[in-house]
Design a protein around this motif. Structure first.
Motif, PDB file in Angstrom:
ATOM      1  N   ASP A  57       3.895  -6.384  -2.836  1.00 38.06           N
ATOM      2  CA  ASP A  57       3.045  -6.461  -1.651  1.00 38.06           C
ATOM      3  C   ASP A  57       1.736  -7.123  -2.053  1.00 38.06           C
ATOM      4  O   ASP A  57       1.411  -7.200  -3.239  1.00 38.06           O
ATOM      5  CB  ASP A  57       2.763  -5.061  -1.090  1.00 38.06           C
ATOM      6  N   GLU A  61      -2.410  -0.729  -2.064  1.00 32.37           N
ATOM      7  CA  GLU A  61      -2.291   0.367  -1.106  1.00 32.37           C
ATOM      8  C   GLU A  61      -0.954   0.280  -0.356  1.00 32.37           C
ATOM      9  O   GLU A  61      -0.231   1.276  -0.247  1.00 32.37           O
ATOM     10  CB  GLU A  61      -3.453   0.271  -0.113  1.00 32.37           C
ATOM     11  N   MET A  62      -0.630  -0.910   0.132  1.00 30.04           N
ATOM     12  CA  MET A  62       0.620  -1.049   0.880  1.00 30.04           C
ATOM     13  C   MET A  62       1.836  -0.990  -0.051  1.00 30.04           C
ATOM     14  O   MET A  62       2.939  -0.650   0.379  1.00 30.04           O
ATOM     15  CB  MET A  62       0.609  -2.336   1.719  1.00 30.04           C
ATOM     16  N   PHE A  65       2.558   2.558  -0.108  1.00 27.66           N
ATOM     17  CA  PHE A  65       3.171   2.890   1.189  1.00 27.66           C
ATOM     18  C   PHE A  65       4.672   2.571   1.165  1.00 27.66           C
ATOM     19  O   PHE A  65       5.518   3.398   1.501  1.00 27.66           O
ATOM     20  CB  PHE A  65       2.447   2.087   2.282  1.00 27.66           C
ATOM     21  N   GLN A  69       8.129   5.110   1.008  1.00 27.46           N
ATOM     22  CA  GLN A  69       9.202   4.961   1.997  1.00 27.46           C
ATOM     23  C   GLN A  69      10.582   4.892   1.366  1.00 27.46           C
ATOM     24  O   GLN A  69      11.576   5.268   1.980  1.00 27.46           O
ATOM     25  CB  GLN A  69       8.979   3.684   2.791  1.00 27.46           C
ATOM     26  N   GLU A  70      10.656   4.388   0.129  1.00 26.80           N
ATOM     27  CA  GLU A  70      11.953   4.289  -0.543  1.00 26.80           C
ATOM     28  C   GLU A  70      12.605   5.664  -0.680  1.00 26.80           C
ATOM     29  O   GLU A  70      13.816   5.818  -0.534  1.00 26.80           O
ATOM     30  CB  GLU A  70      11.797   3.655  -1.943  1.00 26.80           C
ATOM     31  N   VAL A 121       6.605   8.018   6.610  1.00 27.59           N
ATOM     32  CA  VAL A 121       5.292   8.000   5.979  1.00 27.59           C
ATOM     33  C   VAL A 121       4.390   7.298   6.985  1.00 27.59           C
ATOM     34  O   VAL A 121       4.765   6.233   7.489  1.00 27.59           O
ATOM     35  CB  VAL A 121       5.315   7.180   4.674  1.00 27.59           C
ATOM     36  N   THR A 122       3.266   7.865   7.314  1.00 30.27           N
ATOM     37  CA  THR A 122       2.419   7.208   8.318  1.00 30.27           C
ATOM     38  C   THR A 122       1.266   6.486   7.618  1.00 30.27           C
ATOM     39  O   THR A 122       0.998   6.691   6.433  1.00 30.27           O
ATOM     40  CB  THR A 122       1.819   8.205   9.328  1.00 30.27           C
ATOM     41  N   ILE A 123       0.582   5.694   8.417  1.00 32.83           N
ATOM     42  CA  ILE A 123      -0.528   4.929   7.870  1.00 32.83           C
ATOM     43  C   ILE A 123      -1.851   5.547   8.338  1.00 32.83           C
ATOM     44  O   ILE A 123      -2.924   5.044   8.071  1.00 32.83           O
ATOM     45  CB  ILE A 123      -0.341   3.451   8.280  1.00 32.83           C
ATOM     46  N   PHE A 126      -4.439   6.770   5.815  1.00 23.70           N
ATOM     47  CA  PHE A 126      -3.840   6.470   4.516  1.00 23.70           C
ATOM     48  C   PHE A 126      -4.780   5.612   3.677  1.00 23.70           C
ATOM     49  O   PHE A 126      -5.336   4.649   4.161  1.00 23.70           O
ATOM     50  CB  PHE A 126      -2.527   5.717   4.763  1.00 23.70           C
ATOM     51  N   TYR A 127      -4.990   5.998   2.417  1.00 22.41           N
ATOM     52  CA  TYR A 127      -5.744   5.131   1.511  1.00 22.41           C
ATOM     53  C   TYR A 127      -5.319   5.329   0.073  1.00 22.41           C
ATOM     54  O   TYR A 127      -4.777   6.375  -0.286  1.00 22.41           O
ATOM     55  CB  TYR A 127      -7.259   5.337   1.666  1.00 22.41           C
TER      56      TYR A 127
END
Lengths: 143, 485
Positions: A57, A61-62, A65, A69-70, A121-123, A126-127
């Motif tokens: 990515d 941070e992403m 994320f 999710q995996e 997983v939400t954003i 998120f940090y």
């Protein structure tokens, strides 16, 4: 403890904060904190199956994320409860890469003490940030 | 802490968030609620409604229903209509569990007739409707066949023999949103979902056997029209959605839209959970199609669960489901976006209505309702906590003020970890059994999290929807048997 569950961020869901000295440790602890929402006894999850993940990515941070999710993906697609077994992070040009091995086994609701499923997983809030002492992240999951 | 100081009271049940509350609001916000509910509402709801009011193309007001509480992007209970020409579509206005919804089926059994078999019914339902994580549905299909399921919804199920033709007419959208293209969903979403048709899930999802006591019928005529005809009649209600498939669709497009929102469409990001794209853009169209696939998966999921419920009742009572009068009353979505035509400032307009934790409640005579409900208005199913009961309501003509939308449930007031600290799952299970509610659960700690005290009072919520003219109470059901995911 390297992570803490927070009560006042998402009433209907689960939020947690993770601290670690290194980014690699932070990824590991964040995955564990998240999977412990699903099963109480992560310590009883044996490394019977392995899955390799390769992610990239343009932000760290992403990348975290995507990484989290995996675990949610394999939980539904193959009923696997996984832990991070090894991780290699790299930074090439504008891209952050991750190669990892996830290891675990098929969920046994009794032995692993199933608690509640995670939908996503939400954003929200998120940090991931570097601090004077290492790394820190905040994650909110939708259950 | 009360939010009422930030709001302008328009009437007994309408509370306005003025357009100058926050820079960038394109319309004012409106919360529909009684004073009592407003007093208990979180601050975050006002902020979130004001963020929704900033979305391009929003018309009229950004609404919040009486059960409103904090959510991701939109508040839960959020309703927003966008112009289909220059407006946006936002996954945050639909939710991660796309087409999470409620289905209600009646029986012709009374509680007295059912009581001796209750334990057997609940235990059989617990076996036949998998819950928690890892429970695979009994419909075994290939991933390719699953593509057909997500394109055809409940219709696919009825064609396979999992249901009755009349079930489709009594399902919002007749159980299938047209224009769903499986090419717009990821392999990951398909992999997460194709074994999950006919599964309940976890969290606040449940399947309940309930009783319609005579003292809990608010409107005899409507109740009769909806199939509640016998005193102490037994009904079955369940709450679930599109499972891992829908969660992945939402997750995928949240990221896709976030990437193009600023760079390609120059839209300001007020909250990353409110990612969006122009409805007419390639990304917006792809998300709408993928969302429809998830909507259809949820309709199929609930259709197969209904089939399993009928099987269990037939087996336990030794009579066919037809003979037991197991007609579906209705199936409603409460996390969805749909194209509808509504009056705005005296003009009929085509709008994309986002309902997130909000239920469509069409009034009598409206297109889209089956013949059976043309005179009554649409049945609306609202689930409460497993201890307190649930409601059947009807859509009313005065619902036009919120694009015919009403509440969806009771909404949490206590965090999950706090509930776990206060309640013990096993003790709670025993207490509820002593009180006449027989429960079977996939998770004791999950059960503790769903304790009645963790939720807002459902009676207050449904009363508020009636006072605000959004829907009318028909019957309240009390739980006697519950399967908690």
């Amino acid at each position: 403890m390297p992570y803490e569950y927070l009560d006042d961020i998402a009433t209907a869901d689960v939020a947690f904060k993770v601290w670690a000295d290194s980014l690699e440790d932070l990824f590991q602890q964040a995955a564990e904190a998240m999977m412990k929402v699903i099963v109480e006894r992560m310590d009883r999850v044996d490394a019977k199956e392995e899955r390799e993940i390769v992610l990239e990515d343009d932000s760290q941070e992403m990348l975290l994320f995507q990484f989290l999710q995996e675990f949610i993906y394999y939980k539904d697609a193959e009923n696997l409860i996984l832990k991070l077994s090894s991780i290699h992070l790299e930074h090439k040009g504008d891209v952050y890469g991750l190669k990892g091995i996830l290891a675990g086994e098929v969920l046994d609701p009794q032995r692993h003490r199933f608690q509640v499923d995670i939908k996503a997983v939400t954003i929200h809030q998120f940090y991931l940030r570097q601090t004077d002492h290492g790394w820190e992240c905040l994650v909110v999951v939708d259950v | 802490m009360s939010i009422s100081k930030q709001l302008k009271r328009i009437s007994e049940t309408v509370w306005e968030i003025p357009q100058d509350f926050s820079p960038g609001m394109r319309v004012p916000g409106r919360i529909l609620a009684t004073e009592r509910i407003i007093q208990g509402m979180e601050d975050a709801v006002v902020k979130q409604v004001s963020n929704v009011a900033k979305l391009p193309g929003i018309v009229d007001y950004a609404y919040c229903m009486p059960d409103g509480h904090w959510g991701y992007g939109f508040p839960i209970g959020g309703v927003a209509a966008m112009d289909t020409g220059d407006g946006v579509i936002s996954p945050g206005g639909i939710g991660f569990d796309i087409n999470c919804g409620m289905r209600l089926v009646v029986t012709n059994l009374t509680w007295d007739e059912t009581k001796p078999s209750l334990k057997m019914l609940v235990d059989q339902l617990f076996k036949k409707v998998p819950s928690g994580v890892g429970g695979e549905g009994f419909v075994k299909i290939s991933k390719n066949e699953f593509r057909k399921v997500v394109e055809r919804g409940a219709r696919w199920c009825v064609d396979q023999g999992y249901g009755w033709q009349e079930d489709l007419e009594r399902t919002e959208e007749c159980g299938c949103m047209r224009g769903a293209k499986s090419a717009d969903v990821s392999e990951k979403a398909l992999n997460r979902g194709f074994k999950q048709i006919g599964t309940l899930g976890s969290g606040n999802h449940y399947l309940e056997i309930q009783v319609a006591k005579p003292e809990n019928i608010y409107d005899q005529e409507l109740a009769r029209a909806f199939g509640i005809t016998v005193p102490n009649q037994v009904v079955v209600m369940f709450h679930c959605g599109s499972r891992g498939f829908g969660h992945q669709v939402a997750t995928d497009y949240l990221q896709t839209l976030l990437k193009v929102m600023k760079s390609k469409y120059h839209l300001p990001i007020h909250d990353r959970e409110l990612s969006c794209a122009p409805f007419q853009s390639p990304e917006g169209k792809a998300y709408f199609s993928a969302m429809k696939c998830a909507v259809n998966m949820a309709f199929a999921n609930r259709q197969v669960i209904l089939h399993r419920i009928r099987e269990v009742f037939a087996e336990v009572f030794g009579r066919s489901a037809q003979d037991l009068g197991m007609h579906q009353v209705y199936d409603v979505a409460h996390n969805i976006a749909k194209i509808e035509r509504h009056q705005v400032d005296g003009q009929e307009r085509e709008l994309l209505v986002h309902r997130k934790g909000a239920t469509r409640a069409f009034g009598p005579g409206m297109a889209g309702l089956p013949e059976k409900y043309q005179k009554t208005g649409q049945p609306v199913i609202i689930g409460g906590s497993m201890e307190t009961g649930s409601y059947l309501l009807a859509g009313v003509n005065s619902g036009s003020k919120t694009f015919y939308s009403t509440a969806h449930g009771s909404g949490r007031v206590m965090s999950r970890s706090k509930a776990r600290k206060i309640f013990n799952g096993k003790t709670l299970l025993k207490e509820l059994r002593d009180r006449g509610i027989y429960i079977n659960t996939a998770s004791y700690s999950g059960l503790a999290e769903e304790a009645g005290a963790a939720y807002k009072n459902i009676d207050d919520v449904t009363e508020a929807t009636e006072l605000a003219g959004l829907s009318k109470r028909v019957a309240r059901f009390v739980p006697v048997g519950n399967i908690k995911g």
